[in-house]
Each structure stands twice: as structure tokens, then as C-alpha cells.
Design an enzyme around this catalytic site. Structure first.
Site, PDB file in Angstrom:
ATOM      1  N   ASP A  13       0.770  -1.262  -0.117  1.00  0.00           N
ATOM      2  CA  ASP A  13       0.062   0.093   0.011  1.00  0.00           C
ATOM      3  C   ASP A  13       0.847   1.270   0.181  1.00  0.00           C
ATOM      4  OD1 ASP A  13      -2.317  -1.561   0.118  1.00  0.00           O
ATOM      5  OD2 ASP A  13      -2.258  -1.627   2.267  1.00  0.00           O
ATOM      6  N   LYS A  16       1.837   2.210  -5.263  1.00  0.00           N
ATOM      7  CA  LYS A  16       2.221   1.544  -6.488  1.00  0.00           C
ATOM      8  C   LYS A  16       1.290   1.939  -7.644  1.00  0.00           C
ATOM      9  CE  LYS A  16       2.007  -2.410  -4.330  1.00  0.00           C
ATOM     10  NZ  LYS A  16       2.253  -2.116  -2.936  1.00  0.00           N
ATOM     11  N   GLY A  40      -4.504  -4.285  -3.930  1.00  0.00           N
ATOM     12  CA  GLY A  40      -5.495  -3.058  -3.907  1.00  0.00           C
ATOM     13  C   GLY A  40      -4.799  -1.857  -4.466  1.00  0.00           C
ATOM     14  N   HIS A  41      -4.786  -1.432  -5.762  1.00  0.00           N
ATOM     15  CA  HIS A  41      -4.089  -0.261  -6.138  1.00  0.00           C
ATOM     16  C   HIS A  41      -4.990   0.722  -6.473  1.00  0.00           C
ATOM     17  CE1 HIS A  41      -0.596  -3.487  -7.285  1.00  0.00           C
ATOM     18  NE2 HIS A  41      -1.169  -3.422  -5.939  1.00  0.00           N
ATOM     19  N   GLN A 220       1.815  -6.018  -3.217  1.00  0.00           N
ATOM     20  CA  GLN A 220       2.300  -6.116  -1.814  1.00  0.00           C
ATOM     21  C   GLN A 220       3.627  -5.352  -1.829  1.00  0.00           C
ATOM     22  OE1 GLN A 220       1.499  -9.440  -3.552  1.00  0.00           O
ATOM     23  NE2 GLN A 220      -0.613  -8.548  -3.023  1.00  0.00           N
TER      24      GLN A 220
HETATM   25  P1  GDP Z   1      -1.039   0.442  -3.650  1.00  0.00           P
HETATM   26  O1  GDP Z   1      -1.288  -1.020  -2.987  1.00  0.00           O
HETATM   27  O2  GDP Z   1       0.691   0.352  -3.244  1.00  0.00           O
HETATM   28  O3  GDP Z   1      -1.153   0.621  -5.011  1.00  0.00           O
HETATM   29  O4  GDP Z   1      -1.267   1.479  -2.762  1.00  0.00           O
HETATM   30  P2  GDP Z   1      -2.845   1.590  -2.156  1.00  0.00           P
HETATM   31  O5  GDP Z   1      -3.786   2.020  -3.442  1.00  0.00           O
HETATM   32  O6  GDP Z   1      -3.546   0.488  -1.708  1.00  0.00           O
HETATM   33  O7  GDP Z   1      -3.005   2.674  -0.898  1.00  0.00           O
HETATM   34  C1  GDP Z   1      -2.315   4.052  -1.059  1.00  0.00           C
HETATM   35  C2  GDP Z   1      -3.244   4.941  -0.935  1.00  0.00           C
HETATM   36  O8  GDP Z   1      -2.613   6.093  -0.687  1.00  0.00           O
HETATM   37  C3  GDP Z   1      -4.328   5.373  -2.031  1.00  0.00           C
HETATM   38  O9  GDP Z   1      -5.560   5.602  -1.412  1.00  0.00           O
HETATM   39  C4  GDP Z   1      -3.817   6.466  -2.696  1.00  0.00           C
HETATM   40  O10 GDP Z   1      -4.749   7.235  -3.564  1.00  0.00           O
HETATM   41  C5  GDP Z   1      -3.102   6.879  -2.004  1.00  0.00           C
HETATM   42  N1  GDP Z   1      -1.983   7.981  -2.238  1.00  0.00           N
HETATM   43  C6  GDP Z   1      -0.916   7.596  -3.181  1.00  0.00           C
HETATM   44  N2  GDP Z   1       0.069   8.550  -2.948  1.00  0.00           N
HETATM   45  C7  GDP Z   1      -0.372   9.467  -2.112  1.00  0.00           C
HETATM   46  C8  GDP Z   1       0.444  10.532  -1.748  1.00  0.00           C
HETATM   47  O11 GDP Z   1       1.395  11.153  -2.107  1.00  0.00           O
HETATM   48  N3  GDP Z   1      -0.423  11.504  -0.657  1.00  0.00           N
HETATM   49  C9  GDP Z   1      -1.564  11.123  -0.222  1.00  0.00           C
HETATM   50  N4  GDP Z   1      -2.243  11.762   0.430  1.00  0.00           N
HETATM   51  N5  GDP Z   1      -2.216  10.112  -0.638  1.00  0.00           N
HETATM   52  C10 GDP Z   1      -1.574   9.132  -1.641  1.00  0.00           C
HETATM   53  P1  IMO Z   2      -0.982  -3.933  -2.382  1.00  0.00           P
HETATM   54  O1  IMO Z   2      -0.551  -4.654  -3.719  1.00  0.00           O
HETATM   55  C1  IMO Z   2      -1.150  -4.745   2.166  1.00  0.00           C
HETATM   56  C2  IMO Z   2      -1.201  -8.733   3.572  1.00  0.00           C
HETATM   57  C3  IMO Z   2      -2.241  -9.337   4.302  1.00  0.00           C
HETATM   58  C4  IMO Z   2      -1.723 -10.375   5.281  1.00  0.00           C
HETATM   59  C5  IMO Z   2      -0.805 -10.842   4.333  1.00  0.00           C
HETATM   60  C6  IMO Z   2      -0.965 -12.187   3.957  1.00  0.00           C
HETATM   61  O2  IMO Z   2      -2.154  -3.351  -2.117  1.00  0.00           O
HETATM   62  O3  IMO Z   2       0.158  -3.450  -1.652  1.00  0.00           O
HETATM   63  P2  IMO Z   2      -2.526 -12.924   1.612  1.00  0.00           P
HETATM   64  O4  IMO Z   2      -3.699 -12.589   1.604  1.00  0.00           O
HETATM   65  O5  IMO Z   2      -1.615 -12.411   0.729  1.00  0.00           O
HETATM   66  O6  IMO Z   2      -2.292 -14.219   1.884  1.00  0.00           O
HETATM   67  O7  IMO Z   2      -2.339 -12.242   3.100  1.00  0.00           O
HETATM   68  O8  IMO Z   2      -0.462  -9.974   3.411  1.00  0.00           O
HETATM   69  N1  IMO Z   2      -1.311  -8.235   2.162  1.00  0.00           N
HETATM   70  C7  IMO Z   2      -1.043  -6.953   1.779  1.00  0.00           C
HETATM   71  N2  IMO Z   2      -1.005  -5.821   2.653  1.00  0.00           N
HETATM   72  N3  IMO Z   2      -1.263  -4.403   0.517  1.00  0.00           N
HETATM   73  C8  IMO Z   2      -1.353  -5.668  -0.057  1.00  0.00           C
HETATM   74  O9  IMO Z   2      -1.250  -5.626  -1.408  1.00  0.00           O
HETATM   75  C9  IMO Z   2      -1.357  -6.715   0.687  1.00  0.00           C
HETATM   76  N4  IMO Z   2      -1.674  -8.060  -0.028  1.00  0.00           N
HETATM   77  C10 IMO Z   2      -1.499  -8.918   1.126  1.00  0.00           C
HETATM   78  O10 IMO Z   2      -3.128  -8.041   4.720  1.00  0.00           O
HETATM   79  O11 IMO Z   2      -1.247  -9.331   6.294  1.00  0.00           O
HETATM   80 MG    MG Z   3      -2.990  -1.535  -1.907  1.00  0.00          MG
END
Ligand code: GDP
Ligand code: IMO
Ligand code: MG
Length: 433
Positions: A13, A16, A40-41, A220
Site C-alpha cells: 500500500d 504503487k 488493491g491499487h 504487496q
Molecule cells: P498500492 O497498493 O501500493 O497501490 O497503494 P494503495 O492504493 O492500496 O494505497 C495507497 C493510498 O494512498 C491510496 O488511497 C492512494 O490514492 C493514496 N496515495 C498515493 N500516493 C499518495 C500521496 O502522495 N499522498 C496522499 N495523501 N495519498 C496518496
Molecule cells: P498491495 O499490492 C497490504 C497482507 C495481508 C496479510 C498478508 C497475507 O495493495 O500493496 P494474503 O492474502 O496475501 O495471503 O495475506 O499480506 N497483504 C497486503 N497488505 N497491501 C497488499 O497489497 C497486500 N496483500 C497482502 O494483509 O497480512
Molecule cells: Mg494496496
């Protein structure tokens, strides 16, 4: 053009999706190479918030081809739902035109979800990821390329459902798989995806030979890597650089840049130790200002200070050529910002992560402290980023304390920052000069 690898450097998270969407403007291909819909991106385009679990984040760029690569585990129903959403909003069905699924990618079936739902130890996403990788390693998994061979095969369906039911009984699940249901599932999956199942590694190799730019989109993060993460509180795939090309079906020589994404602080979802985790006002600030809730499960993310021990570990494993810092804006308004530089473990100072989960749980962070910088609204941060990029000023537009913070992180990790995120919007990113 070579391949660029984009990886999460922490516990996932890191942002990415946002970075991949941005860089995909100049790419011909975006490839997911591991994981599944545990990811979840998020991509934010003005008022529109797009969340992708399986589709590569480059889908927002119409000229970009998309690959779900060899190393992935794919839930065909989740992919179908995501595609339906995309078709409704864009009018495009990318299957077989610019979306391709590797014939080597493994299928997540209802059985895998049933098994994963029994997890109480790891805090998984419950999406069937671990059980599907377990079947892959046990050499009993079902791959997209195998579908045409098992469709209509009664013997396969009854042997497979028998094996699955024995495992469900042994695991104490009340769910059961029925051979007829399995057969009709397999027929539906085959029909739905036939047009896009391909030898995607070969396609990518050909594209690279033609100098096309390929982005390998990690899911991840390094600390969730099955080998290099905080085992057993990890996911079930290799999330790191070593698997980026392997999981895409190309060789490592294609890669030039490896970008490690890191939040300006740190978060984690699920169980397992996180030495800098905060349970105070600063932690509350990070969680609320940063909207730290999981994109896949909606669970509250645990928040803590930036951990340079974690980042040095991630750097050793991945060899980042640049860091993409995200969520700097979230630190605005904090008087003091702490950075963990080492741990104290059983009375000793250590600077490397222990491999034992119980040892990590005993680690206490040793901090250095930096002055904070003022709070600004997201539109203000966005305007600052747009101005910085247009005027070619880079991070020179940021408050001095923020610039010093970035410089300190670069020194501690030993890698230069290539961009700094100051908001969720695609344009709220400052390119470092
Ligand atoms: P990912 O899994 O690495 O793609 O990240 P996620 O989408 O799960 O979580 C990142 C969260 O941070 C999302 O809600 C993005 O919209 C938000 N985000 C990403 N970059 C920034 C930033 O520079 N500032 C803020 N405030 N939010 C950001
Ligand atoms: P993105 O790509 C954050 C965590 C789960 C759990 C562990 C194992 O959005 O960064 P799994 O379902 O993979 O067997 O769970 O890994 N986990 C993540 N945490 N971002 C993710 O993906 C994750 N994908 C798995 O919360 O701790
Ligand atoms: Mg994510």
C-alpha cells in the site's frame, strides 16, 4: 527501451498504483508478475477514484498493453467483475486486444477461498492466495493454459473435487466442491478468457527486442515477501526484484531501473510485528489524514514512523536505483517527525532486521527526530506539485523542513529520491531533478 520495475518497499500500500499509472504514459506494456487480488491499487484522476485488484494500473493509458503474468494467481470471477466495471466506465473490452493472461498463471477457484477463509493466524486478505500458491508448489494447481485440456474431462473433475473435499474435511471446513459445479466453472472460465490466454513472456521478450518500454508492476511489498519478509506474517509469493522478470517470463538483463516505493511513514495490514507502530496522537494523525484503510478489505491500517532498518533491508534485497516517496503531505501539521534508525533487541543495538518473528516483536525502535512542517490542503499540495514540475523546480518548492526530511531519508537508505508524492491525484507528484 528496457524494463522498469516498480516495487513496494514496505508492507504494501505504498502507492504503487498511482506511480504505475503516472509512468505508464510513456510505456507500451504494464505487467503484473506475482500476487493476485490480495492487491488493491488506487489511481485518482480528478474526481474519479479507480481501484484495481488484478488489472494492471496502466489500463488508464489506452495505448498501454496489459499482462497478467506467469507468476500470478488469478480469481477469474474477480477479474470478470473488474472488467465489467472497466467496460461500463470506458466502453472498452480489452480482452485479447490489449489485455493478455499468461498461460502459466494459476487459477484461484472457490476451493482456495474456502481454505483461506479458515485463516486466523496471519490475517490474510481471505482471497485464496496462499492455498492457490500451495497447490502450485504441490504441483496440483490449475493454470489458464491447462483449461482447454480439462474442459469436459469428467475424470479430471471428479479426481480434483475428491482431492479438494478431502482437504476441506481435514481442515475442518464445512464447504464442499462438487464435480459438476467444477466442470461448469472451468467451462465458463475457458469461454470468458480464451481470447486473451497467451504466451505472454514471449510477447514481452519480442516487445523488448523492439525497444518498447515495459513496466513490471509489483504487488504487496518487500516485507511481505515469502522469503525476505517478516515470515510467517507474509504473503505467499516473492514480491521482490528477483521475481519481477522471472514472474513475467523474461530475463533480468532487461531491467534498467528499479523503483522502490515508500511512504514517508509506514503502514501494515494484518498480523505480525511492526516496530515503529504508533498508538498515540501521531499515529492517529497518520491514519486519519492519510485515510489509512485497506483498498482490498477496508481494514484499518496500522501506522508508524518511517523505519530505515526496514528500508535498508528492502534496498539490500532489491537494489533500488531510485526511491519514490509517497504521502509526504500526510506529515504536514506534525510538530516533530521521527525516523527509526536502529532497533534495540534484548539490550543490544542492531541495525539489521532479525529474521525471527518473535525477535522482531521484541525490537524497540531507536529514533532520530526532525522538525515538522505546516499542514496544507490537498488542493494546495496539488498546485505546488504542478507548479514545481512546470517550472522545473523539483522539490525546491517544498518547505525547508520537508526537504531536510527527504535528504535524511536518502542518506539513511543510500538511494536518491526520484519523485515525491504530495496527494492522491495523478498530478500530485513532484519529480526530483
Ligand atoms: P498500492 O497498493 O501500493 O497501490 O497503494 P494503495 O492504493 O492500496 O494505497 C495507497 C493510498 O494512498 C491510496 O488511497 C492512494 O490514492 C493514496 N496515495 C498515493 N500516493 C499518495 C500521496 O502522495 N499522498 C496522499 N495523501 N495519498 C496518496
Ligand atoms: P498491495 O499490492 C497490504 C497482507 C495481508 C496479510 C498478508 C497475507 O495493495 O500493496 P494474503 O492474502 O496475501 O495471503 O495475506 O499480506 N497483504 C497486503 N497488505 N497491501 C497488499 O497489497 C497486500 N496483500 C497482502 O494483509 O497480512
Ligand atoms: Mg494496496
Amino acid at each position: 527501451m528496457p524494463a522498469t520495475v516498480i516495487l513496494g518497499a514496505q508492507w504494501g500500500d505504498e502507492g504503487k498504483g498511482k506511480l504505475v499509472d503516472r509512468l505508464a504514459e510513456e510505456a507500451s506494456w504494464v505487467v503484473r508478475f506475482q500476487g493476485g487480488n490480495n492487491a488493491g491499487h488506487t489511481v485518482v484522476l480528478g474526481d474519479s477514484v479507480l481501484k484495481f485488484h488484478l488489472l494492471p494500473s496502466g489500463i488508464t493509458r489506452p495505448s498501454c498493453n496489459l499482462v497478467l503474468g506467469d507468476g500470478m494467481v488469478i480469481d477469474p470471477w474477480v477479474l470478470d467483475k473488474e472488467l465489467q466495471g472497466w467496460m461500463e466506465s470506458s466502453g472498452e473490452d480489452p480482452r485479447g486486444h490489449r489485455l493478455f493472461i499468461s498461460e502459466r498463471a494459476h487459477l484461484i477457484l472457490p476451493y482456495h477461498r474456502y481454505m483461506d477463509s479458515l485463516d486466523t493466524k496471519i490475517g490474510t486478505t481471505g482471497r485464496g492466495i496462499g492455498p492457490t500458491y500451495a497447490d502450485k508448489i504441490n504441483r496440483v494447481g490449475l493454470r489458464f493454459g491447462d483449461l482447454s485440456e480439462v474442459v469436459g474431462d469428467d475424470a479430471w473433475a471428479s479426481a480434483t473435487s475428491e482431492r479438494m473435499n478431502a482437504a476441506l474435511v481435514a481442515a475442518g471446513s464445512s464447504e464442499r466442491v462438487d464435480a459438476k459445479g467444477l466442470q461448469s466453472d472451468v467451462a465458463w472460465i475457458h469461454q470468458t478468457y480464451e481470447a486473451c490466454i497467451a504466451n505472454t513472456g514471449l510477447m514481452l521478450d519480442n516487445a523488448l527486442k523492439l525497444e518498447e518500454h515495459v513496466i513490471l508492476e509489483g504487488a504487496q511489498g518487500c516485507l511481505l515477501d515469502i522469503d525476505q519478509g517478516t515470515y510467517p506474517f507474509v504473503t505467499s509469493s516473492v514480491t521482490s526484484h528477483g521475481n519481477a522478470t522471472h514472474g513475467a517470463g523474461i530475463h533480468p538483463g532487461h531491467v534498467k531501473d528499479v523503483i522502490g516505493i515508500t511512504k514517508a511513514y509506514i503502514t501494515r495490514v494484518g498480523h505480525g510485528a511492526m516496530p515503529t507502530e504508533l498508538d498515540d496522537e501521531a499515529g492517529h494523525h497518520l491514519g486519519t489524514v492519510g485515510h489509512e484503510f485497506g483498498t482490498t478489505t477496508g481494514r484499518k491500517r496500522r501506522c508508524g514512523w518511517f523505519d530505515a532498518v526496514v528500508m535498508r533491508h528492502a534496498q539490500r534485497i532489491n537494489g533500488f536505483t531510485g526511491l519514490a516517496l509517497t504521502k509526504l503531505d500526510v506529515l504536514g501539521g506534525l510538530e516533530e517527525i521521527k525516523i527509526c534508525v536502529a532497533y534495540e533487541l534484548d539490550g543490544q543495538q542492531i541495525t539489521e532486521m532479525p529474521s525471527s518473528a518473535s525477535a522482531l516483536a521484541r525490537c524497540k525502535p531507536i529514533y532520530t527526530s526532525m522538525p515538522g512542517f505546516p499542514e496544507m490542503s490537498l488542493p494546495e499540495w496539488l498546485a505546488m506539485a504542478v507548479h514545481a514540475n512546470e517550472a522545473g523546480k523539483g522539490i525546491g518548492v517544498l518547505p525547508t523542513a520537508a526537504q531536510l526530511y527527504i535528504a535524511q531519508l536518502e542518506t539513511l537508505v543510500g538511494v536518491p529520491c526520484v519523485s515525491v508524492g504530495v496527494g492522491p491525484d495523478r498530478d500530485a507528484t513532484i519529480d526530483c531533478l
